[in-house]
Design an enzyme around this catalytic site. Structure first.
Site, short mmCIF file in Angstrom:
data_model
loop_
_atom_site.label_atom_id
_atom_site.label_comp_id
_atom_site.label_asym_id
_atom_site.label_seq_id
_atom_site.Cartn_x
_atom_site.Cartn_y
_atom_site.Cartn_z
N GLU A 445 27.22 -112.07 64.28
CA GLU A 445 27.63 -112.97 63.20
C GLU A 445 28.74 -112.34 62.35
O GLU A 445 29.62 -113.05 61.85
CB GLU A 445 26.42 -113.37 62.34
CG GLU A 445 25.32 -114.11 63.09
CD GLU A 445 25.80 -115.33 63.87
OE1 GLU A 445 26.86 -115.91 63.52
OE2 GLU A 445 25.14 -115.71 64.85
N HIS A 448 32.07 -113.10 63.87
CA HIS A 448 32.59 -114.41 63.44
C HIS A 448 33.18 -114.30 62.03
O HIS A 448 34.26 -114.81 61.76
CB HIS A 448 31.46 -115.44 63.40
CG HIS A 448 31.07 -116.00 64.73
ND1 HIS A 448 31.97 -116.55 65.60
CD2 HIS A 448 29.85 -116.13 65.32
CE1 HIS A 448 31.33 -116.99 66.69
NE2 HIS A 448 30.05 -116.74 66.54
#
Length: 655
Positions: A445, A448
Site C-alpha cells: 500500500e 501505491h
C-alpha cells in the site's frame, strides 16, 4: 499548507455538496463563454474545478469505509445521486468536449507532451461517457451510472453487515489450544464465570481460527460463514452485469471487457486471456505437487476427504515442517511502530524522503499522520490507519485525497493520501503485533501511496495515480512489496518489542525461503479470479447459475482444489463489484511482470540499497505519475521491454 481532516459538519454534506456543484456549473459556464479558449484559460481551471470537487468528496466517502455508521451510510447515500448526476452532466457536456477538441487541434504543437496527454485522456473519457450521443441515450447512461453507484455501495454494505453479524463462540479450550496467545487474548471473554472465545469474520480473527483452529468442525463452520456471507449480493451482481452490458452497448462496444481495455495498457482481449492462461498452465503442475504435499500432512491426522477448510490449517503445519516457519514466532518482532520506523528509514535510504510525525487530527485515535519531506522541504502528507475495527470495511487499500499540481495562479498544491489496513489490534497490555504477511501488505500500500505522493507533475489530471492505466497501477505497489523479503531491509525494523533484540539471520532466512511456499497455488488462485472477472464481462451472464457455471468452467481448467458447492466467492468479490477492477483484475498479474523485472535490476546490481537506482526509479516512474504511458516510463527506467520470466523466476515457478 495542508487541509485538515475535519468532518464536524458531516450531516450537512449533501447541502454543502449541492452548493459546491452549483458554483462549479457557473464556473464552467463562464469558461465556455471565453472566445479564444487556450490550455491556460480553459483546461487549467477546468482541472482545478475537478480537483476541488474530489478534495471535498474523498473524506465523505472515506469515512464511510473506515468509521462506518448509520450517519456515514446515510450521508454517502444522500451524496451519491447528487455527485453521480453532476459527473454525468459534465462528462456528457458536448460544449466542453468540443472546446477540448478545438484546443487540441489548434494548439497541439505549442503544448508540452504532458499537456497533450491531459487533452488526449480527457477527450477519450468524454467519448467513453457518451457525450457525442443523442439526448435519450445520454439520459439512459445517467440513470445507469447512478444505479451502478448505488449497487456498488449496497454490495459493500452487505459484506460489512454480514461480517459484523457472525460470531462463533467456543467454550472448550481443546478447540483453541493451538491458537497463538496474542490472537487468543483478543478472542477471550468471561461469561458467568466461564472463559469463552469469540471468533468473527473480521480478517485477523477469521485467519486466526482457519489457520490454527484445532477443531475441524469449527473450521468448517467459520469457513462456511465466510464464503456464504451476503447471499443477497448474488442478485446485485445480476443487475450490475446487466447495467454494465447495457451501458457499453449504448457506447458502441461489443462487451464491457472491450470497453475496459480502452483505458488500459493491454490493447486486445485475447492478449489478456492468453497471458493469464499461459501463467495458469505454467503454474498448474507445480500447484498439483504443492496440494499433494498438504494432503500428505493432513493424512497423518487421518484426514482422507481433504476439504477447502483444511487448506490453511495444514498449509501452516506444512510450512513449519518444511521451513520451520511459524508466522506467530515472528509477530513479537514486527511491532507496528517499530515496523513503521524501520520502513521510513529504508524509504529515506532508497528515495531520499523523510517521514515526520504531524500534529493534526484524524478520524480515529489509532491513525498516525506523517509529513514527507525531501531535502528538508515538506512535499506531502500521509494518514496511516492499520488496525482492524468493527466499523471498518475489510481488506487494505490506499486512497488518494489531494494531488500535487500547480494552480492557475501559480501556487503549488501538495498531495495527501490515506493507507488503510486491517492488522491485529493493540490493547492496553499488548501493542499491535503484525504478521510478516501484514508487513508485505504495508509495503504494497505504501508503494501505491508513494506513486501518488512523490509526483512532480503540475497537471492534476495526470499527477500521482491520476491518469495511470489501470493495468499498470499495481506496478509500484508490487515492486515495493519485494523489498519486504530482503534480509537487510528486515533488519531495519524486525526487533522484539520487549527485548529490542534484532531478528537473527537464521530466522530471516526462513521468511525468505518460505516466500515462494505454495506460490504456484497462489498464482493459480489469481489466474482463476482474473479469468473469471475478464470472461464475466465478455458477454452477458444473466443469472446467478450462469455466473456460477462460468466460475466452475474456469476452475475445471485451472483449479487443483475445487471448493464446496456452497462456496459463493463471487458474492464477496468486492474488487470487481464495488471497487474499480471490473474487467481489470488481471492488472495484478499484468503489472507484476513490470514489478518483478524492475526489482531484478536491484538484485543484479548487487546492492539492494542501490540509492542511485532508487533515485532513478523515483524520478523516472514515481514522480511522473500518469503523465506518460507506463510502458514508456518502464523503458526509460530499464532501457528494455518487460520479460515475463522475471515474474516466474521470482515466484519460484521456473529457475
Amino acid at each position: 499548507m495542508f487541509t485538515e481532516f475535519n468532518l464536524e459538519n458531516l450531516e450537512n454534506s449533501k447541502e454543502i455538496l449541492e452548493n459546491l456543484l452549483d458554483e462549479n456549473r457557473k464556473k464552467i459556464d463562464d469558461l465556455l463563454k471565453i472566445e479564444n479558449k487556450t490550455y491556460k484559460n480553459f483546461v487549467l481551471p477546468f482541472q482545478e474545478i475537478g480537483e476541488n470537487t474530489n478534495d471535498f468528496l474523498t473524506p465523505i466517502f472515506h469515512i464511510d469505509s473506515v468509521k462506518n455508521s448509520e450517519i456515514t451510510t446515510k450521508v454517502y447515500e444522500e451524496c451519491i445521486p447528487v455527485i453521480s448526476k453532476y459527473e454525468t452532466d459534465i462528462s456528457q457536456n458536448e460544449n466542453i468536449y468540443m472546446a477540448l477538441k478545438d484546443i487540441q487541434s489548434k494548439k497541439q504543437s505549442t503544448l508540452s507532451n504532458i499537456q497533450n496527454k491531459v487533452l488526449e485522456n480527457e477527450i477519450r473519457d468524454f467519448k467513453l461517457s457518451g457525450c457525442h450521443l443523442e439526448n435519450n441515450k445520454k439520459k439512459r447512461l445517467e440513470e445507469i451510472s447512478l444505479r451502478l453507484s448505488e449497487l456498488s455501495h449496497k454490495f459493500s454494505q452487505n459484506l460489512l453487515n454480514a461480517t459484523n453479524e457472525f460470531e462463533m463462540v467456543i467454550d472448550n479450550f481443546e478447540d483453541v489450544k493451538e491458537i497463538p496467545a496474542s490472537d487468543l487474548e483478543l478472542a477471550k471473554f468471561e461469561e458467568n464465570g466461564i472463559t469463552k472465545y469469540k471468533f468473527t469474520l473480521q480478517m485477523p480473527s477469521y485467519l486466526a481460527y482457519i489457520t490454527y483452529g484445532t477443531s475441524r468442525e469449527k473450521r468448517e463452520e467459520i469457513y462456511k460463514a465466510y464464503c456464504t456471507k451476503a447471499p443477497q449480493n448474488g442478485k446485485i451482481i445480476e443487475e450490475i452485469l446487466a447495467l454494465k452490458n447495457e451501458k457499453v452497448k449504448i457506447l458502441g462496444f461489443d462487451s464491457y471487457s472491450h470497453y475496459s481495455l480502452a483505458t488500459k495498457m493491454a490493447s486486445k482481449e485475447e492478449d489478456v486471456i492468453s497471458f493469464l492462461e499461459e501463467l495458469g498452465h505454467k503454474a498448474k503442475n507445480r500447484a498439483k505437487e504443492e496440494l499433494e504435499e498438504i494432503k500428505q500432512i493432513a493424512a497423518k491426522d487421518g484426514i482422507i476427504d481433504f476439504q477447502s477448510y483444511d487448506m490453511s490449517y495444514y498449509s501452516e503445519k506444512l510450512k513449519i515442517a518444511q521451513y520451520d516457519f511459524d508466522e506467530e514466532y515472528f509477530r513479537p518482532y514486527f511491532e507496528q511502530q517499530s515496523v513503521l520506523n524501520g520502513f521510513f528509514d529504508f524509504l529515506h535510504q532508497m528515495f531520499n524522503i523523510k517521514f515526520t510525525k504531524a500534529n493534526t487530527t484524524a478520524w480515529d485515535e489509532k491513525v498516525k499522520v506523517y509529513d514527507l519531506s525531501e531535502n528538508d522541504k515538506t512535499i506531502a502528507r500521509i494518514y496511516i490507519d492499520l488496525e482492524a475495527r468493527k466499523d471498518k470495511r475489510g481488506g487494505a487499500w490506499m486512497n488518494n485525497w489531494h494531488s500535487h499540481y500547480r494552480t492557475s495562479n501559480g501556487e503549488i498544491k501538495l498531495p495527501t493520501a490515506f493507507i488503510v489496513g486491517n492488522f491485529p489490534q493493540s490493547t492496553n497490555e499488548t501493542p499491535s503485533l503484525l504478521r510478516h504477511s501484514d508487513v508485505v501488505t504495508l509495503f504494497h500500500e505504501m508503494g501505491h501511496a508513494l506513486h501518488h505522493l512523490l509526483s512532480k507533475i503540475e497537471e492534476p489530471f495526470v499527477s500521482g495515480i491520476s491518469g495511470v492505466a489501470w493495468d499498470t497501477v499495481e506496478f509500484p505497489s508490487q515492486f515495493l512489496e519485494y523489498f519486504s523479503y530482503d534480509k537487510d531491509v528486515l533488519k531495519l525494523f524486525a526487533k522484539h518489542y520487549k527485548t529490542k533484540e534484532v531478528l537473527d539471520d537464521e530466522a530471516i532466512d526462513k521468511i525468505i525461503k518460505a516466500k515462494n511456499f505454495q506460490s504456484s497455488l497462489a498464482t493459480l488462485r489469481q489466474v482463476e479470479f482474473a479469468l473469471f472477472d475478464f470472461k464475466l464481462y465478455q458477454k452477458l451472464y444473466k443469472t446467478e447459475d450462469e455466473i456460477q457455471d462460468l466460475l466452475n468452467t474456469i476452475r475445471d481448467e485451472f483449479a487443483v482444489m475445487i471448493p464446496p458447492k456452497y462456496n459463493k466467492f463471487q458474492n464477496g468479490f468486492s474488487h470487481i463489484f464495488s471497487g474499480g477492477y471490473a474487467a481489470g483484475y488481471y492488472s495484478y498479474k499484468w503489472a507484476e511482470v513490470l514489478s518483478a523485472d524492475a526489482f531484478y535490476m536491484f538484485i543484479d546490481s548487487g546492492n539492494i540499497f542501490n540509492k542511485e537506482l532508487g533515485i532513478k526509479y523515483r524520478d523516472t516512474i514515481l514522480s511522473q505519475g500518469g503523465s506518460y504511458d507506463m510502458d514508456k516510463l518502464f523503458f526509460n527506467f530499464t532501457q528494455r521491454e518487460p520479460n515475463i520470466d522475471s515474474l516466474l523466476k521470482i515466484d519460484g515457478i521456473i529457475s
